[in-house]
Design an enzyme around this catalytic site. Sequence first.
Site, short mmCIF file in Angstrom:
data_model
loop_
_atom_site.label_atom_id
_atom_site.label_comp_id
_atom_site.label_asym_id
_atom_site.label_seq_id
_atom_site.Cartn_x
_atom_site.Cartn_y
_atom_site.Cartn_z
N ASP A 73 0.86 -1.19 0.00
CA ASP A 73 0.00 0.00 0.00
C ASP A 73 0.89 1.23 0.00
O ASP A 73 1.93 1.26 0.67
CB ASP A 73 -0.93 0.04 1.21
CG ASP A 73 -1.95 1.17 1.09
OD1 ASP A 73 -2.77 1.12 0.15
OD2 ASP A 73 -1.89 2.11 1.90
N GLU B 282 0.70 5.55 0.32
CA GLU B 282 -0.02 6.79 0.54
C GLU B 282 0.66 7.81 -0.36
O GLU B 282 1.89 7.82 -0.47
CB GLU B 282 0.01 7.22 2.01
CG GLU B 282 -0.67 6.26 2.96
CD GLU B 282 -2.14 6.02 2.66
OE1 GLU B 282 -2.83 6.98 2.22
OE2 GLU B 282 -2.62 4.89 2.86
N TYR C 67 3.11 -9.76 -13.54
CA TYR C 67 2.27 -8.76 -14.21
C TYR C 67 0.82 -8.80 -13.75
O TYR C 67 0.06 -7.86 -13.99
CB TYR C 67 2.35 -8.90 -15.73
CG TYR C 67 1.76 -10.18 -16.28
CD1 TYR C 67 0.40 -10.30 -16.55
CD2 TYR C 67 2.57 -11.30 -16.52
CE1 TYR C 67 -0.14 -11.48 -17.05
CE2 TYR C 67 2.04 -12.48 -17.02
CZ TYR C 67 0.69 -12.56 -17.28
OH TYR C 67 0.16 -13.73 -17.77
N ASP D 135 -3.77 -0.22 6.32
CA ASP D 135 -4.57 -0.48 5.12
C ASP D 135 -4.28 -1.86 4.53
O ASP D 135 -5.19 -2.55 4.08
CB ASP D 135 -4.31 0.60 4.06
CG ASP D 135 -4.90 1.96 4.44
OD1 ASP D 135 -5.60 2.05 5.47
OD2 ASP D 135 -4.65 2.92 3.70
#
Length: 181
Positions: A12, A14, A129, A163
Amino acid sequence: MSANENNLIWIDLEMTGLDPERDRIIEIATLVTDANLNILAEGPTIAVHQSDEQLALMDDWNVRTHTASGLVERVKASTMGDREAELATLEFLKQWVPAGKSPICGNSIGQDRRFLFKYMPELEAYFHYRYLDVSTLKELARRWKPEILDGFTKQGTHQAMDDIRESVAELAYYREHFIKL
């Protein structure tokens, strides 16, 4: 600890906004799970230094959110730039997953990948991918089984590691209540 090609890399970011041509990464966190979503290890959570000028370009939502969480101050105090954060993250991931084996995992992960491609291309290339995007299941559940949506609530701290943990838990919830494995 050993690199296993079936382990999953969760990430994650930010950012200062949603446009990789204008905005920048201000926090990165990763964790690794096994194929059954058991958390094996949490990587470093890194505030990525950005200039005051770059931070001043944030919109009101980002200023409010990232100031309230303390992230803006951590970004200002950080001595790690994009490259240092990228290398520290790669060093962690290489212990757990061979290059090119794990899809990039998270929530609305295509957005994060756009920023990785621009600012951390070596890290972006470390992933397979393919994508494992929890938000896809949320969208399908919203359309096909909306009654389960209220069963999982996010805290929404907009702190990268929090998160990611929520994304793993959310996928486990959909596995049990939607996919029913």
